[in-house]
Design a protein around this motif. Sequence first.
Motif, PDB file in Angstrom:
ATOM      1  N   CYS A  56      36.780  41.017  37.755  1.00  0.00           N
ATOM      2  CA  CYS A  56      35.617  41.319  36.902  1.00  0.00           C
ATOM      3  C   CYS A  56      34.290  41.110  37.626  1.00  0.00           C
ATOM      4  O   CYS A  56      33.337  41.847  37.390  1.00  0.00           O
ATOM      5  CB  CYS A  56      35.633  40.436  35.654  1.00  0.00           C
ATOM      6  SG  CYS A  56      36.945  40.824  34.487  1.00  0.00           S
ATOM      7  N   CYS A  60      32.801  44.205  39.029  1.00  0.00           N
ATOM      8  CA  CYS A  60      32.620  45.346  38.125  1.00  0.00           C
ATOM      9  C   CYS A  60      31.147  45.559  37.807  1.00  0.00           C
ATOM     10  O   CYS A  60      30.430  44.621  37.472  1.00  0.00           O
ATOM     11  CB  CYS A  60      33.396  45.085  36.844  1.00  0.00           C
ATOM     12  SG  CYS A  60      33.096  46.301  35.541  1.00  0.00           S
ATOM     13  N   ARG A  77      40.967  40.707  35.747  1.00  0.00           N
ATOM     14  CA  ARG A  77      41.249  41.687  34.704  1.00  0.00           C
ATOM     15  C   ARG A  77      42.750  41.900  34.595  1.00  0.00           C
ATOM     16  O   ARG A  77      43.486  41.706  35.548  1.00  0.00           O
ATOM     17  CB  ARG A  77      40.537  43.004  35.018  1.00  0.00           C
ATOM     18  CG  ARG A  77      39.042  42.823  34.884  1.00  0.00           C
ATOM     19  CD  ARG A  77      38.185  43.989  35.255  1.00  0.00           C
ATOM     20  NE  ARG A  77      38.746  45.311  35.209  1.00  0.00           N
ATOM     21  CZ  ARG A  77      38.133  46.349  35.752  1.00  0.00           C
ATOM     22  NH1 ARG A  77      36.985  46.220  36.367  1.00  0.00           N
ATOM     23  NH2 ARG A  77      38.680  47.537  35.693  1.00  0.00           N
TER      24      ARG A  77
END
Length: 93
Positions: free
Chosen positions: A22, A25, A16
């Motif tokens: 990511c 996440c 990111r």
Amino acid sequence: MQKKNHSGELDTRLARVCGLYCGACRFFIATTEDPARLKKLAAQYQLSEEAIKCYGCRAAKGGFYCQKCKMSVCVAEKELISVMNAESNPART
């Protein structure tokens, strides 16, 4: 260890712009691996499942929270990989 792509370059597709990964996440995981979690997050944020989907901030379909991200603007303007490379990091101000 950082992953490299087939040409030997660092693979930044899941990095990111804020410097986070990511793949860790909850929105990315829900979108790519866990439909039940996606449904739960959509209900929690009072958004549709389609609106909550995120394929990473460098993807064509980023998260709903990416739409007003100051860090994305900084990175694009300065042609950087992430704000961690920027002298004036909006995350630090």
